[in-house]
Design a protein around this motif. Sequence first.
Motif, short mmCIF file in Angstrom:
data_model
loop_
_atom_site.label_atom_id
_atom_site.label_comp_id
_atom_site.label_asym_id
_atom_site.label_seq_id
_atom_site.Cartn_x
_atom_site.Cartn_y
_atom_site.Cartn_z
N SER A 176 58.11 68.09 57.29
CA SER A 176 57.40 67.99 58.56
C SER A 176 57.61 66.58 59.14
N LEU A 177 57.32 66.43 60.42
CA LEU A 177 57.48 65.15 61.09
C LEU A 177 56.62 64.08 60.42
N GLU A 178 55.42 64.45 60.03
CA GLU A 178 54.52 63.49 59.38
C GLU A 178 55.10 63.01 58.04
N LYS A 179 55.61 63.95 57.24
CA LYS A 179 56.18 63.58 55.94
C LYS A 179 57.48 62.79 56.12
N ARG A 180 58.22 63.14 57.16
CA ARG A 180 59.47 62.45 57.44
C ARG A 180 59.22 60.98 57.78
N GLU A 181 58.19 60.75 58.57
CA GLU A 181 57.84 59.37 58.94
C GLU A 181 57.39 58.58 57.72
N LYS A 182 56.70 59.25 56.80
CA LYS A 182 56.25 58.61 55.56
C LYS A 182 57.46 58.22 54.71
N VAL A 183 58.46 59.10 54.64
CA VAL A 183 59.67 58.83 53.87
C VAL A 183 60.43 57.65 54.45
N ARG A 184 60.56 57.63 55.77
CA ARG A 184 61.25 56.51 56.43
C ARG A 184 60.57 55.18 56.09
N LYS A 185 59.26 55.18 56.07
CA LYS A 185 58.51 53.96 55.75
C LYS A 185 58.79 53.55 54.31
N GLN A 186 58.82 54.52 53.41
CA GLN A 186 59.08 54.23 52.00
C GLN A 186 60.48 53.65 51.80
#
Length: 342
Positions: A147-157
């Motif tokens: 999902s977009l939310e999880k994708r943004e979290k991965v990018r941050k990581q």
Amino acid sequence: MIKINMFSSASKVKGQGVGSAYEELIRLLDEHLNTEFEVNINQFTKSDISHYHTIDPNFYLSTFSKKRGVKVGYVHFLPETIEGSLNIPQPFRGIFYKYIISFYKRMDQIVVVNPTFIPKLVEYNIPEKKITYIPNFVRKDEFPHLSLEKREKVRKQLGISAERFMVLGTGQVQERKGVKDFIKLAENNPNTDFIWAGGFSFGRLTDGYADLKKVVDNPPTNLTFTGIVDRQKLSDYYNAADLFLLPSFNELFPMSVLEAFSCGTPVMLRDLDLYHSIIDGYYIKTTSYEEMNSKLHELQGSSSMMKKYRTLSLAASDRYSEESLTKIWQKYYKALLTGQGD
């Protein structure tokens, strides 16, 4: 129960698609067909079917044993596809190329991952009736569409800016993969982030090693070479990317493209003829560096175009699903023992 001996050393060299394809098939048989097939790995015991995934000399010698049953060769490369991958001096290159074809000719049956290989094998005097096309596949649970939310979290990581467009390339760092065009794109698009997930799997034997190593050690500020990445971590990179770009000059059926499709990442490829029979219509076609650069700018300025290719990636992923390939391999192996594979 049908006994299958699998022969492979592909997993010894990380960061190559042959090993990924092999591991996917082993897992498929173990999880879905374990009541029908008994699978042994690199054991020279008596079997109904011997499936060779790599062309090791000890595997070649084993083909002369009567214990091997039906011998199946998995063709992931031909002599001409090695050009641009490994730098092997003569006369060793010529000897190695003859050995490759000799290995394939020892097989009772051949499996290719791309139908364009069939006429090429026929040119090497391997009968067409012995050759079967079975495509690669990847597991959706291993390469999920986040999902977009999880994708943004991965990018941050991963330390990737949420505001900047990110282009991902994966695979071995070598001439054949078109890495130099990837580097040139990074140099000429300083406001875009570029990540190449992969390394020199074959070290100094890699074609173009010296020149590429200089850039890998000192890349432009917006270009990152991660080195070889475990498959479990690769899905994060695919989901973090806005675009997957594989500028290869020569491929078969790259696992990386299927992995990107599975994650719903738009895919841009150098438009090779061999793609037309397997994934035509699902990717952004380019024929040169200039066209890659132009299409990249077009994508960055068009949310509708991005949405279109995300949808196409997921559609392609459904076409090459684990479920459909389970049925294909089940039918293929059984046919070998009923004479239908002859």
